[in-house]
Design an enzyme around this catalytic site. Sequence first.
Site, PDB file in Angstrom:
ATOM      1  CB  SER A   8      -1.589 -19.708 -20.395  1.00  0.00           C
ATOM      2  OG  SER A   8      -0.936 -20.408 -21.436  1.00  0.00           O
ATOM      3  CG  HIS A  36      -9.874 -22.404 -14.451  1.00  0.00           C
ATOM      4  ND1 HIS A  36     -10.130 -23.692 -14.052  1.00  0.00           N
ATOM      5  CD2 HIS A  36      -8.812 -22.460 -15.293  1.00  0.00           C
ATOM      6  CE1 HIS A  36      -9.275 -24.512 -14.640  1.00  0.00           C
ATOM      7  NE2 HIS A  36      -8.452 -23.794 -15.398  1.00  0.00           N
ATOM      8  N   GLY A  41      23.289   7.759  11.842  1.00  0.00           N
ATOM      9  CA  GLY A  41      22.048   7.934  11.105  1.00  0.00           C
ATOM     10  C   GLY A  41      22.201   8.710   9.815  1.00  0.00           C
ATOM     11  CB  THR A  97      15.508  13.859  11.440  1.00  0.00           C
ATOM     12  OG1 THR A  97      16.661  14.633  11.818  1.00  0.00           O
ATOM     13  CG2 THR A  97      15.545  13.566   9.943  1.00  0.00           C
ATOM     14  N   PRO A 111       7.136  14.213  13.758  1.00  0.00           N
ATOM     15  CG  PRO A 111       6.251  12.139  13.201  1.00  0.00           C
ATOM     16  CD  PRO A 111       6.619  13.450  12.612  1.00  0.00           C
TER      17      PRO A 111
END
Length: 565
Positions: free
Chosen positions: A67, A229, A485, A493, A549
């Site tokens: 597996s 593996h 927005g 913002t 910013p």
Amino acid sequence: EQTTRRKKMVVAKKFLNKAEEAVEEMVQGAVMFERGLTRIADLHVLARSDYASKSSSHVAIISGGGSGHEPAHAGFVGDGMLTAAVLGGVFASPSASAVLSAILAVAGKPGCLLIVKNYTGDRLNFGIALEKAKAAGIPCEMVIVGDDCALEEKGVTGRRGIAGTIFVHKTAGAAAAAGKSLAEVSAAARAAVAATGSMGIAMSPCNLPGASTTDRLSGSQIEIGMGIHGEPGAKTQEIVACDAMVETMIAAILDKPGYLKVPKGSEVGVLINNLGAASTMEMTVVARASIKILEARGLKPSRMLVGPYCTALDMLGVSISIIALDASLTAALDAPTKAPSWGNLYNLSTPPNPAGPMPAMPAESIVTGNGSKDDKIAAMIAKGTAALAAKEPELTDWDKIAGDGDCGYTMKRGAEKVLADLPKYSTGDGFALLHALADSVSASMGGTSGALLEIALRAAAGAYKEGKGYGGALAAGVDAMMFYGNGQPGMRTMLDALLPMKEAILAGGDIKAAAAAATKGAEATKTMLALAGRANYVNEEAYKGVPDPGAMAVAYFFTGLAEGA
């Protein structure tokens, strides 16, 4: 104490319960949601749910192995591929008794074909089961797949079996579904083995459930030919571009003496196999490179699979398997199957669809401007954009703290585009100017900031055309930004700079008063909790005392405008 700390085991993170129960719970989960599967007793053997009705009329196809390679092998159980898959522990061969139980359950008079990847444990355990089944009167054959082209052959071990095994599953499954005999099904499988080669590259090894993580590949190292593996490959080296890695894999498959030889002009099938953790973007770029490189070699990639087929848990890597096609192998790949993980076999026989034409706005809607110039307006725009572009480093630094780090670069791109386009603007025509500014923003900025600014400028242009002047245009633009927005004042913002500026202008202030209001509003974001934008996902302690910013970008631009007035 430092040595002890360095050696402390860090267990790999997995969406599992107990590592030792992972395979059992995976088997339980598979039969819970996949109605085409059934379990044989309490074994880790998954068979197609209709196996009992097929055992007397069709050859049974059984494969399996450790597996950790999912969807191999259980994902390929279904009409047209495997009849059953036998699952061992993680990266461990299943027991001979489990394989024998699978044979006894699903195989009848037509017999059974075992498809086995070339690993010693698998060969031995499947081999023991085959011999016992034959002794019990069940016709059985075994086909060994060794498609790995990474290592030079030496000794008796031979090449490892990896993702190319999926082509063998499909070819044998198609033959069995067509009612062919065991000899014919086995011959079809061996033809697929002989026509297939594979090669992989890994950027990180795999981490086993319950085991400690590994730093075997550090920094920018990659490993050429790492096994499924995590076994060592041919070599490690520094990472190179995707096209170069794909060329390395394809060259290993096609150019090594004694390996796969495909004459120019031949059709080939290609499997782009995700070894576990490669992104869809990476897989698609690898597929692109594979097609281009094979075509450059004079070959015709006519069939392609892209996705996880034979993985290595969470290994970050990709392997490429190539099968040289003839009419019978192509028909086998194209044959229908209900195996859930076969996916979409892409037919590349026809050229890609050409790109459609670039759409254009109706001629009557294009704003061209009257060509008039206003030197003062032009000087203000030049000053504002220059001021904004100059502030890129600090905008970027702030956004790295409170966002995704792209604000400074995005704003600088927009400012530089506006400055470059400025000579073409009709600066004396406010309606055309605002639309031209929006066009420049649209062409250069992208992202949320670019979209918001473009919306504001388009709305401002409409207001200006209605005779509201630049002040009214600015107010309309800010309102449109709020609407589309979904922003409000105090959310940290751009609006926290734009709204005070709007109020200052509507109160009769000039551009200098507007710039001062914008700066004051932007500075106030240092103490605001982010309720919108990327900063909304950041812990507020991380950006405390740092201004937004976007708001500062607005302040810098309008301060520059004011200085140019």
